[in-house]
Motif scaffolding. Structure first.
Motif, PDB file in Angstrom:
ATOM      1  N   ASN A   1       0.812  -1.215   0.000  1.00 53.68           N
ATOM      2  CA  ASN A   1       0.000   0.000   0.000  1.00 53.68           C
ATOM      3  C   ASN A   1       0.846   1.266   0.000  1.00 53.68           C
ATOM      4  N   ALA A   2       2.157   1.114  -0.022  1.00 52.41           N
ATOM      5  CA  ALA A   2       3.056   2.258  -0.021  1.00 52.41           C
ATOM      6  C   ALA A   2       4.288   1.902  -0.846  1.00 52.41           C
ATOM      7  N   LEU A   3       4.952   2.916  -1.389  1.00 51.83           N
ATOM      8  CA  LEU A   3       6.081   2.672  -2.274  1.00 51.83           C
ATOM      9  C   LEU A   3       7.224   1.959  -1.552  1.00 51.83           C
ATOM     10  N   TRP A   4       7.455   2.297  -0.274  1.00 50.90           N
ATOM     11  CA  TRP A   4       8.551   1.652   0.449  1.00 50.90           C
ATOM     12  C   TRP A   4       8.318   0.148   0.578  1.00 50.90           C
ATOM     13  N   GLN A   5       7.043  -0.254   0.647  1.00 49.83           N
ATOM     14  CA  GLN A   5       6.744  -1.681   0.738  1.00 49.83           C
ATOM     15  C   GLN A   5       7.081  -2.396  -0.574  1.00 49.83           C
ATOM     16  N   THR A   6       6.862  -1.737  -1.702  1.00 48.09           N
ATOM     17  CA  THR A   6       7.226  -2.360  -2.978  1.00 48.09           C
ATOM     18  C   THR A   6       8.745  -2.471  -3.116  1.00 48.09           C
ATOM     19  N   TYR A   7       9.476  -1.505  -2.547  1.00 42.89           N
ATOM     20  CA  TYR A   7      10.941  -1.600  -2.574  1.00 42.89           C
ATOM     21  C   TYR A   7      11.407  -2.821  -1.791  1.00 42.89           C
ATOM     22  N   ALA A   8      10.808  -3.049  -0.624  1.00 42.68           N
ATOM     23  CA  ALA A   8      11.209  -4.193   0.193  1.00 42.68           C
ATOM     24  C   ALA A   8      10.826  -5.510  -0.460  1.00 42.68           C
ATOM     25  N   ALA A   9       9.662  -5.552  -1.119  1.00 44.84           N
ATOM     26  CA  ALA A   9       9.164  -6.802  -1.692  1.00 44.84           C
ATOM     27  C   ALA A   9       9.757  -7.069  -3.072  1.00 44.84           C
ATOM     28  N   PHE A  10       9.484  -6.187  -4.011  1.00 45.38           N
ATOM     29  CA  PHE A  10       9.983  -6.397  -5.376  1.00 45.38           C
ATOM     30  C   PHE A  10      11.472  -6.103  -5.461  1.00 45.38           C
ATOM     31  N   GLY A  11      11.889  -4.973  -4.919  1.00 47.37           N
ATOM     32  CA  GLY A  11      13.272  -4.562  -5.038  1.00 47.37           C
ATOM     33  C   GLY A  11      14.249  -5.527  -4.398  1.00 47.37           C
ATOM     34  N   VAL A  12      13.882  -6.099  -3.256  1.00 47.23           N
ATOM     35  CA  VAL A  12      14.791  -6.992  -2.535  1.00 47.23           C
ATOM     36  C   VAL A  12      14.536  -8.457  -2.883  1.00 47.23           C
ATOM     37  N   LEU A  13      13.318  -8.949  -2.663  1.00 50.09           N
ATOM     38  CA  LEU A  13      13.067 -10.387  -2.808  1.00 50.09           C
ATOM     39  C   LEU A  13      13.105 -10.850  -4.257  1.00 50.09           C
ATOM     40  N   VAL A  14      12.465 -10.128  -5.162  1.00 47.05           N
ATOM     41  CA  VAL A  14      12.484 -10.524  -6.575  1.00 47.05           C
ATOM     42  C   VAL A  14      13.904 -10.413  -7.127  1.00 47.05           C
ATOM     43  N   GLY A  15      14.617  -9.350  -6.736  1.00 45.53           N
ATOM     44  CA  GLY A  15      15.999  -9.203  -7.171  1.00 45.53           C
ATOM     45  C   GLY A  15      16.890 -10.322  -6.669  1.00 45.53           C
ATOM     46  N   LEU A  16      16.776 -10.659  -5.378  1.00 43.76           N
ATOM     47  CA  LEU A  16      17.594 -11.743  -4.821  1.00 43.76           C
ATOM     48  C   LEU A  16      17.270 -13.075  -5.479  1.00 43.76           C
ATOM     49  N   ALA A  17      16.015 -13.336  -5.730  1.00 39.42           N
ATOM     50  CA  ALA A  17      15.623 -14.604  -6.360  1.00 39.42           C
ATOM     51  C   ALA A  17      16.288 -14.758  -7.720  1.00 39.42           C
ATOM     52  N   THR A  18      16.290 -13.699  -8.509  1.00 38.89           N
ATOM     53  CA  THR A  18      16.924 -13.750  -9.823  1.00 38.89           C
ATOM     54  C   THR A  18      18.425 -13.966  -9.683  1.00 38.89           C
ATOM     55  N   GLY A  19      19.033 -13.267  -8.708  1.00 40.78           N
ATOM     56  CA  GLY A  19      20.471 -13.398  -8.497  1.00 40.78           C
ATOM     57  C   GLY A  19      20.890 -14.770  -8.012  1.00 40.78           C
ATOM     58  N   PHE A  20      20.096 -15.392  -7.178  1.00 41.99           N
ATOM     59  CA  PHE A  20      20.420 -16.736  -6.704  1.00 41.99           C
ATOM     60  C   PHE A  20      20.292 -17.759  -7.820  1.00 41.99           C
TER      61      PHE A  20
END
Length: 402
Positions: free
Chosen positions: A107-126
């Motif tokens: 519901n806020a931009l900072w939440q998308t940074y934590a979810a998409f920016g961190v988790l989706v990025g890490l998943a691709t990197g792993f």
């Protein structure tokens, strides 16, 4: 190199098709992870409108995900070289699915940074460098370029299909429900890839120390060139769609541009893989950088002309395909197959630096001055990258132990 039998449980019968089943699983994982990541351009405006913000802050979300991907790759590639890809890719499946669901619920931009920016990025990197290392260990030197081309064609195929599919789903379901659907797809596809990972621990003898890499002139030159190409490589992924719509191009064609780049790259990756053992991979990388620079120059002067935008997307796809297919062969030739996952993960952190400076900076330039100055900037940085890559890279091979 480990033989095919070393990728089996003790006592499991040999299967001549096992290496290609591993390549198929790696194709599927790349299709999903990069298809989702590179579909971000069609989500950009819906997310910005929903969260009541502008292009710049949301474009920086994509940069964050890409940087996290490369940071995760630097860690994950070395872990995959030491212990195999199975556990790491399994973690990636869970992280990707969770990241997309949390993004959908944000519901806020900072939440998308934590979810998409961190988790989706890490998943691709792993997932990405560990699967490249797995393919390198699973195929002979002669068959390896073709297998790498097939694996990397998954990136192009995902980039072709996923933006178009995402655009259609967003039109019917909205961006939140679309990410929820993609979360289920990611869990299934990447989870299957995890089952094909190395089934035994791998020897660590011969792994190159990171400190040896950073003292290598040719590694540093190649790394610097990748940093410089990063902004120009990722700007089309993030902004082709919005640029085309802004210039009055039909929304369907605008959404298809990055898909055209992906479709072109599929054919180019397979061709490059088939011919890779006959060509100098470093010269292929140089040709690829030239093609990507040309793609940006065409985009810069296109003024929204559909034919020129398609030509730009095709050149981008060819350059992208040849570059990423040739790079593993360059690095395997320099540092050996046993180091491939870790070395390529470290190498691509340079692209992460460039990606952070690319879509994020371009997004704010677009907000302030429009698309022209932003595209011009990344065209110049890509030309500088080509200049760096043209420098001589002769050097004695680096070897060592962890």
């Amino acid at each position: 190199m480990a033989s095919t039998s070393s990728l089996r449980f003790p006592g499991e019968p040999e299967d001549a098709s096992a290496p290609w089943s591993i390549a198929a699983a790696a194709f599927a994982a790349n299709f999903v992870t990069f298809g989702i990541l590179f579909s971000f351009g069609v989500f950009l405006t819906p997310i910005a409108d929903d969260l009541d913000t502008t292009t710049g802050p949301v474009a920086a979300l994509f940069s964050t995900a890409v940087c996290t991907y490369y940071a995760g790759g630097a860690i994950g590639g070395r872990i995959g070289d030491r212990y195999g890809a199975r556990l790491l890719v399994g973690v990636a499946a869970v992280a990707m699915s969770a990241g997309l669901l949390l993004t959908a619920w944000s519901n806020a931009l900072w939440q998308t940074y934590a979810a998409f920016g961190v988790l989706v990025g890490l998943a691709t990197g792993f997932c990405y460098p560990s699967m490249i290392g797995l393919i390198g260990r699973s195929f002979s030197e002669r068959r390896r370029p073709a297998a790498m081309g097939f694996l990397l064609a998954g990136v192009g195929a995902g980039t072709l299909v996923m933006p178009l599919a995402s655009h259609a789903l967003i039109s019917r379901l909205g961006w939140r429900q679309t990410y929820a659907v993609l979360a289920a797809v990611a869990l299934l596809a990447i989870g299957w890839a995890a089952t094909r990972g190395d089934r035994v621990s791998l020897p660590t003898a011969g792994l190159v120390r990171v400190t040896r890499l950073v003292r290598s002139r040719r590694f540093l030159l190649f790394f610097a060139a990748v940093v410089a190409i990063g902004p120009g490589f990722y700007a089309p992924v993030a902004f082709y769609n919005d640029y085309a719509v802004d210039r009055g191009v039909a929304p369907a064609l605008a959404a298809a541009l990055i898909g055209i780049s992906g479709a072109t790259s599929v054919a180019a990756r397979l061709a490059c893989g088939a011919l890779g053992h006959r060509a100098d991979p470093m010269w292929l990388c140089r040709a690829a950088f030239a093609a990507m620079t040309a793609a940006l120059a065409i985009w810069w002067i296109s003024d929204g002309n559909p034919a020129m935008l398609i030509a730009s997307a095709v050149a981008h796809g060819v350059g992208w395909a040849v570059w990423v297919t040739a790079t593993p062969s360059v690095l395997a030739g320099w540092y050996g197959v046993a180091n491939l996952g870790g070395v390529i993960g470290i190498h691509y952190t340079g692209l992460g630096v460039g990606a952070l400076a690319g879509p994020a900076v371009c997004g704010f330039i677009i907000d302030a001055s429009g698309f022209g100055p932003a595209i011009g900037l990344v065209t110049v940085t890509s030309l500088a990258a080509l200049g760096l890559l043209m420098l001589p890279m002769r050097e004695a091979a680096v070897t060592g132990s962890p």
